[in-house]
Design a protein around this motif. Structure first.
Motif, PDB file in Angstrom:
ATOM      1  N   ARG A  67       0.686  -1.431   0.055  1.00 24.72           N
ATOM      2  CA  ARG A  67      -0.209   0.104   0.192  1.00 24.72           C
ATOM      3  C   ARG A  67       0.855   1.324  -0.216  1.00 24.72           C
ATOM      4  O   ARG A  67       0.747   2.270  -0.852  1.00 24.72           O
ATOM      5  CB  ARG A  67      -0.967  -0.011   1.147  1.00 24.72           C
ATOM      6  N   PRO A  68       1.905   1.377   1.075  1.00 26.63           N
ATOM      7  CA  PRO A  68       2.581   2.932   0.763  1.00 26.63           C
ATOM      8  C   PRO A  68       3.382   2.877  -0.483  1.00 26.63           C
ATOM      9  O   PRO A  68       3.547   4.111  -0.978  1.00 26.63           O
ATOM     10  CB  PRO A  68       3.621   2.451   2.124  1.00 26.63           C
ATOM     11  N   TYR A  69       3.972   1.850  -0.867  1.00 28.60           N
ATOM     12  CA  TYR A  69       4.523   1.810  -2.401  1.00 28.60           C
ATOM     13  C   TYR A  69       3.647   2.531  -3.314  1.00 28.60           C
ATOM     14  O   TYR A  69       4.196   3.140  -4.286  1.00 28.60           O
ATOM     15  CB  TYR A  69       5.264   0.756  -2.798  1.00 28.60           C
ATOM     16  N   ALA A  70       2.451   1.753  -3.302  1.00 26.74           N
ATOM     17  CA  ALA A  70       1.629   2.334  -4.554  1.00 26.74           C
ATOM     18  C   ALA A  70       1.294   3.435  -4.444  1.00 26.74           C
ATOM     19  O   ALA A  70       0.858   4.436  -5.450  1.00 26.74           O
ATOM     20  CB  ALA A  70       0.264   1.365  -4.402  1.00 26.74           C
TER      21      ALA A  70
ATOM     22  N   PHE B  23      -1.754  -2.368 -10.412  1.00 32.21           N
ATOM     23  CA  PHE B  23      -2.339  -3.871 -10.584  1.00 32.21           C
ATOM     24  C   PHE B  23      -1.631  -4.662  -9.592  1.00 32.21           C
ATOM     25  O   PHE B  23      -2.287  -5.484  -9.256  1.00 32.21           O
ATOM     26  CB  PHE B  23      -1.847  -4.243 -12.078  1.00 32.21           C
ATOM     27  N   TYR B  24      -0.463  -4.737  -9.380  1.00 36.96           N
ATOM     28  CA  TYR B  24       0.169  -5.600  -8.267  1.00 36.96           C
ATOM     29  C   TYR B  24      -0.347  -5.327  -6.999  1.00 36.96           C
ATOM     30  O   TYR B  24      -0.737  -6.431  -6.427  1.00 36.96           O
ATOM     31  CB  TYR B  24       1.708  -5.165  -8.366  1.00 36.96           C
ATOM     32  N   ALA B  25      -0.449  -4.001  -6.635  1.00 34.94           N
ATOM     33  CA  ALA B  25      -1.334  -3.919  -5.251  1.00 34.94           C
ATOM     34  C   ALA B  25      -2.548  -4.243  -5.454  1.00 34.94           C
ATOM     35  O   ALA B  25      -3.041  -4.909  -4.248  1.00 34.94           O
ATOM     36  CB  ALA B  25      -0.981  -2.180  -5.093  1.00 34.94           C
ATOM     37  N   ALA B  26      -3.303  -4.068  -6.332  1.00 34.09           N
ATOM     38  CA  ALA B  26      -4.708  -4.666  -6.572  1.00 34.09           C
ATOM     39  C   ALA B  26      -4.837  -6.263  -6.332  1.00 34.09           C
ATOM     40  O   ALA B  26      -5.673  -6.720  -5.781  1.00 34.09           O
ATOM     41  CB  ALA B  26      -5.317  -4.317  -7.694  1.00 34.09           C
ATOM     42  N   LEU B  27      -3.889  -6.824  -7.009  1.00 37.57           N
ATOM     43  CA  LEU B  27      -3.888  -8.289  -7.223  1.00 37.57           C
ATOM     44  C   LEU B  27      -3.382  -8.738  -5.828  1.00 37.57           C
ATOM     45  O   LEU B  27      -4.258 -10.057  -5.121  1.00 37.57           O
ATOM     46  CB  LEU B  27      -2.898  -8.840  -8.057  1.00 37.57           C
ATOM     47  N   LEU B  28      -2.554  -8.316  -5.050  1.00 39.72           N
ATOM     48  CA  LEU B  28      -2.265  -8.523  -3.611  1.00 39.72           C
ATOM     49  C   LEU B  28      -3.384  -8.509  -2.537  1.00 39.72           C
ATOM     50  O   LEU B  28      -3.825  -9.214  -1.899  1.00 39.72           O
ATOM     51  CB  LEU B  28      -1.214  -7.841  -3.249  1.00 39.72           C
TER      52      LEU B  28
END
Length: 291
Positions: free
Chosen positions: A43-46, A232-237
């Motif tokens: 979350r913080p990275y996104a 997309f990576y954050a959403a997939l996680l």
């Protein structure tokens, strides 16, 4: 009334199901701890990527036409990327997303936009093929309940970037379940293109003046495709953690219900057995009195 043999068979069958649901609950609980950790760490990275691109967008304002990955296209084609699971037995995890997607599609079409759908995950793909067969761009298989690798998000980002740069779509929204806790997953709609800044971010800070090296245009060209992949990576996680939480809760409820069913069947079995014994005793006594 079922016979004793039928009741024994039903009790044995429910006990077998309870073993399966209990095992699935433990597997989901084990995965949930890892997936939740990864989702929270992303979350913080996104959010930092969104803030950085917002600063670049402010810095490049008025310097010519903005990239399509930042501003979106000039047409009215809206791509909805739906993230679901490949497998069921997760309560309302997928059904809630499908319901939310139908509402989003209806709203966008009411606004005069042409909607295209890219489902990621077998469950979402099957549902969209039934509901919106003419709107599908493609169908992409999900992670199959395994840990999400960045490569999967990168490939999805490249596919969406290709659709944008080729002019097939003009805007992109991703729909996924945001993980809250094991019992709560919130269907979330997040606009990726054009770039939006969350309402809780401090918008005034983006008006500050910065010096960028290399220049802003080169940074945007490099970071915009990367940002789509990161989001997309954050959403997939988030989706992966939510799936395991939903499955753990669903299997816990199924295990409890199986226990209740076993108790009820056991009571029926004992009552039927007692009734049969009583009936046999009455027949023996009646026969002895007749003699």
């Amino acid at each position: 009334m079922p016979s004793l043999k039928e009741l024994r068979a039903r009790i044995a069958g429910v006990k077998s199901q309870r073993k399966i649901t209990s095992a699935m609950k433990m597997v989901a609980a084990s995965k949930l701890r890892r997936f939740q950790k990864h989702a929270e760490a992303s979350r913080p990275y996104a959010a930092a990527m969104r803030r950085m691109l917002a600063e670049l967008a402010v810095a490049t304002a008025g310097q010519g036409e903005l990239p399509i990955l930042l501003e979106g296209g000039k047409g009215s084609t809206h791509l909805v990327v739906l993230l679901t699971s490949d497998f069921g037995l997760a309560g309302g995890f997928n059904a809630n997303l499908v319901r939310a997607t139908r509402q989003i599609v209806a709203r966008l079409e009411a606004q005069g936009e042409t909607v295209r759908i890219l489902p990621v995950g077998r469950k979402g793909g099957d549902a969209m093929a039934r509901i919106f067969p003419t709107k599908l761009v493609d169908r992409i298989t999900g992670t199959g309940g395994r840990e999400v690798q960045f490569q999967a998000a990168a490939e999805l980002g490249e596919r969406v970037t290709e659709l944008l740069t080729s002019g097939q779509v003009d805007r992109v929204t991703v729909v996924f379940n945001r993980f809250v806790n094991a019992m709560t997953q919130t269907p979330t709609e997040e606009a990726l293109v054009p770039l939006t800044v969350p309402e809780n971010d401090n918008q005034t800070e983006y008006s500050a003046q910065y010096e960028f090296e290399p220049n802003e245009a080169e940074l945007l060209a490099q970071l915009l495709p990367r940002n789509i992949q990161v989001q997309f990576y954050a959403a997939l996680l988030e989706s992966a953690a939510g799936e395991q939480g939903a499955r753990m809760t669903a299997m816990d409820n199924a295990t409890r219900n199986a226990g209740k069913a076993i108790d009820e069947l056991s009571q029926r079995y004992n009552r039927t057995r007692q009734s049969n014994i009583t009936k046999e005793l009455i027949e023996i006594i009646s026969g002895a009195e007749a003699v």
